[in-house]
Design an enzyme around this catalytic site. Structure first.
Site, short mmCIF file in Angstrom:
data_model
loop_
_atom_site.label_atom_id
_atom_site.label_comp_id
_atom_site.label_asym_id
_atom_site.label_seq_id
_atom_site.Cartn_x
_atom_site.Cartn_y
_atom_site.Cartn_z
N ASP A 4 -5.51 -6.98 5.72
CA ASP A 4 -6.53 -6.49 5.09
C ASP A 4 -7.48 -7.33 4.62
O ASP A 4 -8.69 -7.47 5.12
CB ASP A 4 -6.05 -5.60 3.83
CG ASP A 4 -7.53 -4.71 3.43
OD1 ASP A 4 -8.27 -4.40 4.24
OD2 ASP A 4 -7.18 -4.22 2.55
N ASP A 10 -2.19 -18.41 1.68
CA ASP A 10 -3.25 -19.43 1.21
C ASP A 10 -3.87 -20.17 2.17
O ASP A 10 -4.91 -20.40 2.16
CB ASP A 10 -2.79 -19.74 -0.14
CG ASP A 10 -1.62 -20.33 -0.01
OD1 ASP A 10 -0.84 -20.49 0.94
OD2 ASP A 10 -1.09 -20.86 -1.03
N LYS A 58 4.10 -15.42 2.98
CA LYS A 58 4.06 -16.09 1.66
C LYS A 58 5.48 -16.37 1.29
O LYS A 58 6.09 -15.93 0.26
CB LYS A 58 3.29 -15.46 0.38
CG LYS A 58 3.12 -16.31 -0.73
CD LYS A 58 1.98 -17.25 -0.69
CE LYS A 58 2.05 -18.01 -2.05
NZ LYS A 58 1.27 -19.19 -1.97
N ASP A 97 -11.24 -9.22 6.76
CA ASP A 97 -12.86 -8.95 6.17
C ASP A 97 -13.15 -10.50 6.14
O ASP A 97 -14.43 -10.77 6.57
CB ASP A 97 -12.78 -8.68 4.84
CG ASP A 97 -13.09 -7.12 4.85
OD1 ASP A 97 -12.71 -6.36 5.62
OD2 ASP A 97 -13.69 -6.56 3.85
N TYR A 144 0.67 -1.22 0.12
CA TYR A 144 -0.15 0.11 0.18
C TYR A 144 0.80 1.20 0.09
O TYR A 144 0.30 2.28 -0.28
CB TYR A 144 -0.85 -0.06 1.24
CG TYR A 144 -1.91 -1.01 1.27
CD1 TYR A 144 -2.05 -2.12 0.30
CD2 TYR A 144 -3.20 -1.13 1.94
CE1 TYR A 144 -2.77 -3.11 0.13
CE2 TYR A 144 -4.18 -2.28 2.06
CZ TYR A 144 -4.01 -3.03 1.09
OH TYR A 144 -4.73 -4.28 0.83
C1 IPM Z 1 -9.40 -1.31 5.79
C2 IPM Z 1 -9.95 -0.79 4.47
C3 IPM Z 1 -8.94 0.19 4.01
C4 IPM Z 1 -7.53 -0.40 4.09
C5 IPM Z 1 -9.27 1.00 2.73
C6 IPM Z 1 -10.49 1.75 2.86
C7 IPM Z 1 -7.95 1.83 2.33
O1 IPM Z 1 -10.22 -1.53 3.76
O2 IPM Z 1 -9.32 -0.46 6.88
O3 IPM Z 1 -9.34 -2.32 6.01
O4 IPM Z 1 -7.20 -1.18 2.99
O5 IPM Z 1 -6.70 -0.44 4.90
MG MG Z 2 -10.04 -3.52 4.56
#
Ligand code: IPM
Ligand code: MG
Length: 365
Positions: A247, A223, A191, A251, A141
């Site tokens: 990240d 993975d 990885k 999720d 990032y």
């Molecule tokens: C998170 C979000 C952010 C990230 C985005 C919106 C830049 O997905 O906080 O997980 O990837 O860090």
């Molecule tokens: Mg995120």
């Protein structure tokens, strides 16, 4: 105590969920005798509209001067043009980097009374209670070079995955320190069979592990870790991983909790100041409807109380009030209930139970 808190509501449902979390903080201040002063600033799409930049100088300066920052979410279809020079997400990345917040702490717990909501079988959720430490200011990032260019062969895009040993060492150390206070297991996810940066990550993790002989260190490839997160999640205690893996995996981990709307996070650096935000995004499809789940932000406010203000008892009271509300069947629409609460009703349900929790906490004084 007297504390200065910057609120960055941001875009989409951000203002709605931050509003409820603030009301919970106000209730904490009143019940426990503190004084929280708030100032609100722009970040993300709303800042682009007002100032042409996703992170105005004034916002960063205010955050630097504050004890803690509570953030909603940034982004939305209005600013999604892939050709755009400025994007709301840049504001989020820039504020994390600008405040030196390299560690993103994301606790994940399966709530037994919500087990039916998960697409996973109940036995897979049993005992799920872990924390992901995501490296937040390095990796893909932020790495340079980054960009797009026209070449004779066509358009070319590049992102760079780069880590120094120092960046790895400080985040892995934090994971070990946390594991010492928990079940004493660190799972480092990389990885290393493909990526050079992962091989450095693994080498440094092993070195750091020697400083903590009481904590077990294991390595998993990202993975297979993604698979184990849904098949054997209860085996994890503290996960530490680089920015993008963290990240994605967090999720995925939200599925274990029942909804993305439930999970909080803390972004920390050196010192006590931190930035607290739910892990969900700005949810433009439900923005302005007053139905978003404020729990992820309310639990982020609890983390703020604990880490930045040192108010452990107050943080615990908020967490207990959230659990009590959920166990009482007080649920928002994302939690699949027949008669969902609005954002405001959910916040009120937590505050009402905070009264009881605060009374219990005071009785132990
Ligand atoms: C998170 C979000 C952010 C990230 C985005 C919106 C830049 O997905 O906080 O997980 O990837 O860090
Ligand atoms: Mg995120």
């Amino acid at each position: 105590m007297n504390a200065n808190i910057v609120l960055l509501p941001g875009d989409g449902i951000g203002p709605e969920v931050v509003g409820e979390a603030r009301r919970v903080l106000d209730a904490v201040a009143e019940r426990f005798g503190h004084r929280f002063n708030y100032t609100e600033h722009l970040l993300g799409g709303c800042a682009i509209d007002a100032h042409g930049t996703a992170l105005p100088e004034s916002t960063l300066a205010a955050c630097r001067a504050a004890d803690a920052v509570l953030l909603g979410a940034v982004g939305g279809p209005k600013w999604d043009d892939p050709q755009a020079k400025v994007r709301p997400e840049q504001g989020l990345l820039a504020i994390r980097a600008g405040l030196g917040l390299y560690a993103n702490v994301r606790p994940v717990k399966a709530i037994p009374s919500l087990a039916a909501l998960s697409p996973l079988k109940p036995e897979r959720l049993k005992g799920v209670d872990f924390v992901v430490i995501r490296e937040l200011t390095g990796g893909l990032y932020f790495g340079q070079p980054k960009g797009r260019e026209q070449t004779p062969q066509g358009e070319r895009a590049v992102d760079t995955l780069v880590y120094t040993d120092g960046e790895i060492r400080r985040i892995v150390r934090l994971a070990f320190q946390l594991a010492q206070k928990r079940r004493k297991l660190v799972t480092s996810i990389d990885k290393a069979n493909v990526l050079e940066s992962s091989r450095l990550w693994r080498k440094v993790a092993i070195e750091v592990g020697k400083e903590f002989p009481d904590v077990k260190l294991e390595h998993q490839l990202v993975d297979s870790a993604a698979m184990r997160l849904v098949t054997h999640a209860a085996n994890f205690d503290v996960i530490v991983t680089e920015n993008m893996f963290g990240d994605i995996l967090t999720d995925e981990a939200a599925v274990l909790a029942g909804s993305l709307g439930l999970l909080p996070s803390a972004s920390l650096g050196e010192g006590k100041r931190g930035l607290y935000e739910p892990i969900h995004g700005s949810a433009p499809d439900i923005a302005g409807k007053g139905i978003a789940n404020p729990i992820g932000t309310i639990l982020s406010a609890a983390m703020l109380l604990r880490h930045s203000l040192g108010l452990e008892r107050e943080a615990h009271a908020v967490e207990a009030a959230v659990s009590a509300a959920i166990d009482d069947g007080q649920l928002t629409a994302d939690l699949g209930t027949q008669r969902p609460l609005t954002t405001a009703q959910m916040g009120a349900a937590v505050r009402e139970r905070l009264g009881r929790e605060a009374a219990v906490a005071r009785n132990f004084d």
